[in-house]
Scaffold this motif. Structure first.
Motif, PDB file in Angstrom:
ATOM      1  N   ASP A  38      21.685 -80.205  -4.061  1.00  0.00           N
ATOM      2  CA  ASP A  38      20.408 -80.040  -3.824  1.00  0.00           C
ATOM      3  C   ASP A  38      19.850 -81.135  -3.140  1.00  0.00           C
ATOM      4  O   ASP A  38      18.766 -80.984  -2.223  1.00  0.00           O
ATOM      5  CB  ASP A  38      19.653 -80.228  -5.477  1.00  0.00           C
ATOM      6  CG  ASP A  38      19.964 -78.655  -5.917  1.00  0.00           C
ATOM      7  OD1 ASP A  38      20.261 -77.571  -5.340  1.00  0.00           O
ATOM      8  OD2 ASP A  38      19.864 -78.597  -7.138  1.00  0.00           O
ATOM      9  N   ILE A  41      20.378 -80.747   0.590  1.00  0.00           N
ATOM     10  CA  ILE A  41      19.427 -79.680   1.130  1.00  0.00           C
ATOM     11  C   ILE A  41      18.232 -79.992   1.206  1.00  0.00           C
ATOM     12  O   ILE A  41      17.523 -79.876   2.291  1.00  0.00           O
ATOM     13  CB  ILE A  41      19.552 -78.414   0.542  1.00  0.00           C
ATOM     14  CG1 ILE A  41      20.854 -77.693   0.455  1.00  0.00           C
ATOM     15  CG2 ILE A  41      18.483 -77.413   0.867  1.00  0.00           C
ATOM     16  CD1 ILE A  41      21.094 -76.587  -0.565  1.00  0.00           C
ATOM     17  N   LEU A  42      17.728 -81.065   0.418  1.00  0.00           N
ATOM     18  CA  LEU A  42      16.132 -81.439   0.409  1.00  0.00           C
ATOM     19  C   LEU A  42      16.104 -82.654   1.720  1.00  0.00           C
ATOM     20  O   LEU A  42      15.264 -82.522   2.291  1.00  0.00           O
ATOM     21  CB  LEU A  42      16.035 -82.483  -0.960  1.00  0.00           C
ATOM     22  CG  LEU A  42      14.556 -82.839  -1.082  1.00  0.00           C
ATOM     23  CD1 LEU A  42      13.464 -81.792  -1.013  1.00  0.00           C
ATOM     24  CD2 LEU A  42      14.542 -83.650  -2.521  1.00  0.00           C
ATOM     25  N   LYS A  44      18.234 -82.463   4.430  1.00  0.00           N
ATOM     26  CA  LYS A  44      18.477 -82.085   5.569  1.00  0.00           C
ATOM     27  C   LYS A  44      17.385 -81.025   6.028  1.00  0.00           C
ATOM     28  O   LYS A  44      16.970 -81.000   7.317  1.00  0.00           O
ATOM     29  CB  LYS A  44      19.590 -81.178   5.630  1.00  0.00           C
ATOM     30  CG  LYS A  44      20.884 -82.047   5.925  1.00  0.00           C
ATOM     31  CD  LYS A  44      22.156 -81.237   6.130  1.00  0.00           C
ATOM     32  CE  LYS A  44      23.116 -81.656   7.040  1.00  0.00           C
ATOM     33  NZ  LYS A  44      24.275 -80.961   7.566  1.00  0.00           N
ATOM     34  N   PHE A  45      16.868 -80.135   5.158  1.00  0.00           N
ATOM     35  CA  PHE A  45      15.642 -79.334   5.240  1.00  0.00           C
ATOM     36  C   PHE A  45      14.410 -79.351   4.464  1.00  0.00           C
ATOM     37  O   PHE A  45      14.236 -78.603   3.468  1.00  0.00           O
ATOM     38  CB  PHE A  45      16.288 -77.954   5.006  1.00  0.00           C
ATOM     39  CG  PHE A  45      17.602 -77.609   5.793  1.00  0.00           C
ATOM     40  CD1 PHE A  45      17.498 -77.265   7.028  1.00  0.00           C
ATOM     41  CD2 PHE A  45      18.821 -77.761   4.938  1.00  0.00           C
ATOM     42  CE1 PHE A  45      18.621 -77.135   7.749  1.00  0.00           C
ATOM     43  CE2 PHE A  45      19.886 -77.101   5.668  1.00  0.00           C
ATOM     44  CZ  PHE A  45      19.937 -76.912   7.032  1.00  0.00           C
ATOM     45  N   GLN A  47      11.598 -79.112   4.997  1.00  0.00           N
ATOM     46  CA  GLN A  47      10.370 -77.974   5.218  1.00  0.00           C
ATOM     47  C   GLN A  47      10.392 -76.782   4.070  1.00  0.00           C
ATOM     48  O   GLN A  47       9.502 -76.078   3.888  1.00  0.00           O
ATOM     49  CB  GLN A  47      10.501 -77.549   6.575  1.00  0.00           C
ATOM     50  CG  GLN A  47      11.529 -76.724   7.001  1.00  0.00           C
ATOM     51  CD  GLN A  47      12.666 -77.582   7.682  1.00  0.00           C
ATOM     52  OE1 GLN A  47      12.654 -78.855   7.512  1.00  0.00           O
ATOM     53  NE2 GLN A  47      13.551 -76.763   8.444  1.00  0.00           N
ATOM     54  N   LEU A  48      11.840 -76.719   3.694  1.00  0.00           N
ATOM     55  CA  LEU A  48      11.862 -75.626   2.661  1.00  0.00           C
ATOM     56  C   LEU A  48      11.338 -75.870   1.526  1.00  0.00           C
ATOM     57  O   LEU A  48      10.791 -75.075   0.465  1.00  0.00           O
ATOM     58  CB  LEU A  48      13.534 -75.509   2.169  1.00  0.00           C
ATOM     59  CG  LEU A  48      14.106 -74.841   3.511  1.00  0.00           C
ATOM     60  CD1 LEU A  48      15.651 -74.823   3.115  1.00  0.00           C
ATOM     61  CD2 LEU A  48      13.731 -73.684   4.157  1.00  0.00           C
ATOM     62  N   TYR A  49      10.845 -77.445   0.985  1.00  0.00           N
ATOM     63  CA  TYR A  49      10.483 -77.837  -0.179  1.00  0.00           C
ATOM     64  C   TYR A  49       9.036 -78.264   0.095  1.00  0.00           C
ATOM     65  O   TYR A  49       8.315 -78.887  -0.958  1.00  0.00           O
ATOM     66  CB  TYR A  49      11.240 -78.955  -0.884  1.00  0.00           C
ATOM     67  CG  TYR A  49      12.515 -78.384  -1.335  1.00  0.00           C
ATOM     68  CD1 TYR A  49      12.778 -77.887  -2.614  1.00  0.00           C
ATOM     69  CD2 TYR A  49      13.593 -78.565  -0.400  1.00  0.00           C
ATOM     70  CE1 TYR A  49      13.960 -77.186  -2.852  1.00  0.00           C
ATOM     71  CE2 TYR A  49      14.910 -77.936  -0.809  1.00  0.00           C
ATOM     72  CZ  TYR A  49      15.000 -77.391  -2.007  1.00  0.00           C
ATOM     73  OH  TYR A  49      16.376 -76.891  -2.347  1.00  0.00           O
ATOM     74  N   SER A  50       8.168 -77.929   1.018  1.00  0.00           N
ATOM     75  CA  SER A  50       6.913 -78.382   1.232  1.00  0.00           C
ATOM     76  C   SER A  50       6.010 -77.223   1.119  1.00  0.00           C
ATOM     77  O   SER A  50       6.477 -76.021   0.906  1.00  0.00           O
ATOM     78  CB  SER A  50       6.780 -78.799   2.754  1.00  0.00           C
ATOM     79  OG  SER A  50       7.126 -78.210   3.536  1.00  0.00           O
TER      80      SER A  50
END
Length: 50
Positions: A38, A41-42, A44-45, A47-50
């Motif tokens: 997790d 992923i947070l 590297k990406f 924008q997925l969690y914003s």
């Protein structure tokens, strides 16, 4: 007969007690792996969690 049953119960209890630390370590490893995945992923990406 009673002695044989007691011996079998003793071996089962020893087996359970021996298995519990292995299961606990395995659960900790799976949990740490999930948390690290997790976080990766947070990181590297984001924008997925914003």
């Amino acid at each position: 007969m009673k002695e044989t049953l007691k011996t079998i119960v003793d071996y089962v209890l020893i087996g359970v007690i021996g298995f519990l630390p292995i299961a606990l370590v395995f659960q900790i490893i799976v949990y740490v792996e999930r948390v690290l995945k997790d976080l990766l992923i947070l990181y590297k990406f984001p924008q997925l969690y914003s």
